[in-house]
Design a protein around this motif. Structure first.
Motif, PDB file in Angstrom:
ATOM      1  N   LEU A   1      -2.756   2.631  -4.417  1.00 25.27           N
ATOM      2  CA  LEU A   1      -3.096   4.203  -4.050  1.00 25.27           C
ATOM      3  C   LEU A   1      -3.836   3.882  -2.634  1.00 25.27           C
ATOM      4  O   LEU A   1      -3.793   4.638  -1.679  1.00 25.27           O
ATOM      5  CB  LEU A   1      -4.048   4.340  -4.981  1.00 25.27           C
ATOM      6  CG  LEU A   1      -3.511   4.866  -6.518  1.00 25.27           C
ATOM      7  CD1 LEU A   1      -4.851   5.229  -7.310  1.00 25.27           C
ATOM      8  CD2 LEU A   1      -2.560   5.737  -6.234  1.00 25.27           C
ATOM      9  N   SER A   2      -4.539   2.558  -2.479  1.00 20.82           N
ATOM     10  CA  SER A   2      -5.114   2.391  -1.202  1.00 20.82           C
ATOM     11  C   SER A   2      -5.620   0.913  -1.099  1.00 20.82           C
ATOM     12  O   SER A   2      -5.209   0.162  -2.218  1.00 20.82           O
ATOM     13  CB  SER A   2      -6.462   3.198  -0.975  1.00 20.82           C
ATOM     14  OG  SER A   2      -7.472   2.564  -1.863  1.00 20.82           O
TER      15      SER A   2
ATOM     16  N   GLN B   1       0.842  -1.267   0.025  1.00 24.75           N
ATOM     17  CA  GLN B   1       0.172   0.037   0.174  1.00 24.75           C
ATOM     18  C   GLN B   1       0.721   1.196  -0.078  1.00 24.75           C
ATOM     19  O   GLN B   1       1.807   1.241   0.753  1.00 24.75           O
ATOM     20  CB  GLN B   1      -0.725   0.102   1.211  1.00 24.75           C
ATOM     21  CG  GLN B   1      -1.964   1.131   1.138  1.00 24.75           C
ATOM     22  CD  GLN B   1      -2.701   1.182   2.339  1.00 24.75           C
ATOM     23  OE1 GLN B   1      -3.125   0.101   3.047  1.00 24.75           O
ATOM     24  NE2 GLN B   1      -3.378   2.749   2.478  1.00 24.75           N
ATOM     25  N   GLY B   2       0.543   2.063  -1.102  1.00 22.92           N
ATOM     26  CA  GLY B   2       1.215   3.496  -0.898  1.00 22.92           C
ATOM     27  C   GLY B   2       2.507   3.353  -1.839  1.00 22.92           C
ATOM     28  O   GLY B   2       3.302   4.176  -1.842  1.00 22.92           O
TER      29      GLY B   2
ATOM     30  N   SER C   1      -9.975   7.705  -3.701  1.00 24.65           N
ATOM     31  CA  SER C   1      -9.926   6.505  -2.875  1.00 24.65           C
ATOM     32  C   SER C   1     -10.630   6.200  -1.918  1.00 24.65           C
ATOM     33  O   SER C   1     -10.904   7.121  -1.091  1.00 24.65           O
ATOM     34  CB  SER C   1      -8.692   5.698  -2.886  1.00 24.65           C
ATOM     35  OG  SER C   1      -7.688   6.653  -2.188  1.00 24.65           O
TER      36      SER C   1
ATOM     37  N   THR D   1      -7.978  -0.256  -1.419  1.00 31.15           N
ATOM     38  CA  THR D   1      -9.208  -0.616  -2.323  1.00 31.15           C
ATOM     39  C   THR D   1      -9.151  -0.118  -3.849  1.00 31.15           C
ATOM     40  O   THR D   1      -9.804  -0.333  -4.544  1.00 31.15           O
ATOM     41  CB  THR D   1     -10.646  -0.186  -1.953  1.00 31.15           C
ATOM     42  OG1 THR D   1     -10.546   1.134  -1.740  1.00 31.15           O
ATOM     43  CG2 THR D   1     -10.866  -0.915  -0.647  1.00 31.15           C
TER      44      THR D   1
ATOM     45  N   SER E   1      -6.337   0.773  -7.112  1.00 31.53           N
ATOM     46  CA  SER E   1      -4.695   0.718  -7.837  1.00 31.53           C
ATOM     47  C   SER E   1      -4.908   1.323  -9.045  1.00 31.53           C
ATOM     48  O   SER E   1      -5.994   1.234  -9.669  1.00 31.53           O
ATOM     49  CB  SER E   1      -4.414  -0.586  -7.828  1.00 31.53           C
ATOM     50  OG  SER E   1      -5.163  -1.468  -8.791  1.00 31.53           O
TER      51      SER E   1
END
Length: 138
Positions: free
Chosen positions: A57-58, A36-37, A138, A60, A62
């Motif tokens: 990106l989170s 994540q990130g 997101s 949930t 991408s």
């Protein structure tokens, strides 16, 4: 074990690039926590060919990019212990799902399909973004 069974098991093990007992399944949530990130480069296993790059990106959302193509956003879900992506350009509306695991300390994914055995290896994890336009909230 009969000789026929032993030969069958040996043939199965030889045909499989990753021996089942050498793998450690991890939850999709653990995989997502690790990436994540971050931006991850996926390579085909065992050939090493670059498949594509994904920015997580989170938990949930991408964004996926293949060489020579633009950015495609994907909704991430984790049904039944699988890591699934439904990308904006999926014409059939069906997510692509993966089993997540570690092999010799490396993050790996295997297509969660009985008729395909594609395996991809995470070869690079960076803080660099893909700089894709119009990132959805997101």
């Amino acid at each position: 074990m009969t000789i026929g069974k032993a030969i069958g098991v040996a043939a199965l093990v030889a045909a499989c690039p990753l021996v089942a007992f050498a793998q450690t399944r991890i939850t999709p949530e653990a995989f997502l926590e690790a990436v994540q990130g971050k931006t991850v480069m996926f390579h085909e296993f065992p050939t090493g060919m670059l498949v594509g790059t994904e920015e997580f990106l989170s938990p949930t959302l991408s964004v996926w990019r293949m060489e020579g193509r633009g950015c495609v956003y994907g909704q991430i879900t984790t049904p039944d212990g699988k890591l699934c992506f439904l990308y904006d350009d999926d014409t059939d509306g069906l997510p692509v799902c993966w089993w997540t695991f570690q092999y010799e300390g490396r993050l790996m994914v295997r297509l969660a399909s009985l008729n395909q055995s594609e395996i991809q290896e995470v070869r690079s994890v960076t803080e660099d973004g893909l700089n894709c336009p119009s990132t959805p909230i997101s």
